[in-house]
Design an enzyme around this catalytic site. Sequence first.
Site, PDB file in Angstrom:
ATOM      1  N   ALA A  69      -8.206  -5.690   7.234  1.00 57.84           N
ATOM      2  CA  ALA A  69      -7.588  -6.780   6.468  1.00 57.84           C
ATOM      3  C   ALA A  69      -8.357  -8.070   6.697  1.00 57.84           C
ATOM      4  O   ALA A  69      -9.030  -8.238   7.713  1.00 57.84           O
ATOM      5  CB  ALA A  69      -6.130  -6.955   6.885  1.00 57.84           C
ATOM      6  N   ASP A  70      -8.240  -8.962   5.727  1.00 60.07           N
ATOM      7  CA  ASP A  70      -8.795 -10.298   5.867  1.00 60.07           C
ATOM      8  C   ASP A  70      -7.861 -11.279   5.177  1.00 60.07           C
ATOM      9  O   ASP A  70      -7.417 -11.033   4.051  1.00 60.07           O
ATOM     10  CB  ASP A  70     -10.188 -10.397   5.248  1.00 60.07           C
ATOM     11  CG  ASP A  70     -10.836 -11.714   5.596  1.00 60.07           C
ATOM     12  OD1 ASP A  70     -11.195 -11.892   6.779  1.00 60.07           O
ATOM     13  OD2 ASP A  70     -10.949 -12.583   4.711  1.00 60.07           O
ATOM     14  N   THR A  71      -7.541 -12.370   5.862  1.00 60.27           N
ATOM     15  CA  THR A  71      -6.604 -13.360   5.336  1.00 60.27           C
ATOM     16  C   THR A  71      -7.335 -14.658   5.037  1.00 60.27           C
ATOM     17  O   THR A  71      -8.128 -15.131   5.842  1.00 60.27           O
ATOM     18  CB  THR A  71      -5.452 -13.603   6.333  1.00 60.27           C
ATOM     19  OG1 THR A  71      -4.777 -12.343   6.546  1.00 60.27           O
ATOM     20  CG2 THR A  71      -4.464 -14.614   5.797  1.00 60.27           C
ATOM     21  N   THR A 105      -4.158 -12.038   1.463  1.00 64.51           N
ATOM     22  CA  THR A 105      -4.628 -11.045   2.426  1.00 64.51           C
ATOM     23  C   THR A 105      -5.133  -9.843   1.647  1.00 64.51           C
ATOM     24  O   THR A 105      -4.401  -9.250   0.854  1.00 64.51           O
ATOM     25  CB  THR A 105      -3.521 -10.613   3.403  1.00 64.51           C
ATOM     26  OG1 THR A 105      -3.072 -11.760   4.127  1.00 64.51           O
ATOM     27  CG2 THR A 105      -4.052  -9.579   4.393  1.00 64.51           C
ATOM     28  N   GLY A 106      -6.406  -9.545   1.854  1.00 58.92           N
ATOM     29  CA  GLY A 106      -6.997  -8.333   1.301  1.00 58.92           C
ATOM     30  C   GLY A 106      -6.875  -7.231   2.331  1.00 58.92           C
ATOM     31  O   GLY A 106      -7.085  -7.467   3.523  1.00 58.92           O
TER      32      GLY A 106
END
Length: 187
Positions: A69-71, A105-106
């Site tokens: 994840a990346d935010t 978020t991805g």
Amino acid sequence: MLFNTPIILASKSPRRQELLKLMGLNFKVELKDVDESYPEGLNPAEISVYISEKKAKAFKAENEIVITADTIVAIDGEILGKPNDRLHAQQMLQKLSGSAHEVYTGVTIVKGSKLYSFYDVTEVICRVVTSEEIDFYIDNFKPYDKAGSYGVQDWWGNVVVEKINGSYTNVMGLPTEKLYKELQKFI
């Protein structure tokens, strides 16, 4: 156990780890160093997914599911990443004071050659804060590892955030509601 396939969470974030535990998932944490740069011209949703996919592609898991994840925090089209230092954190928090911003978020789920990504977005509205409050927050909560320089689960979220439109857990760094549904479909 809800899912029989072993799960790897590729994140050092204690918040993401806590959220997966609260989801009832058994997992282990594995980390890979990944360059988190991205091409110019991407919007915040695309950036979060792009970086999440870069993190996922660093793994070669055949029999395990990897979750990355990346935010991203964005305000008026500007991306607020993790602060470089105290001054940078102060500047970011001042921008968030008395305004609305979005948290993206991805998330990427991968197993073998199967890869699926999605994102979630939440609007966060903050009350006006003073310079003294910003300094108090930075001194006591050290938000240097957080996108936008704040954690919704700590003092900032309890005292400054007035309203959230969307997923609370997304603002923490992992949209658990969507992740659970997507894991059910993925497996």
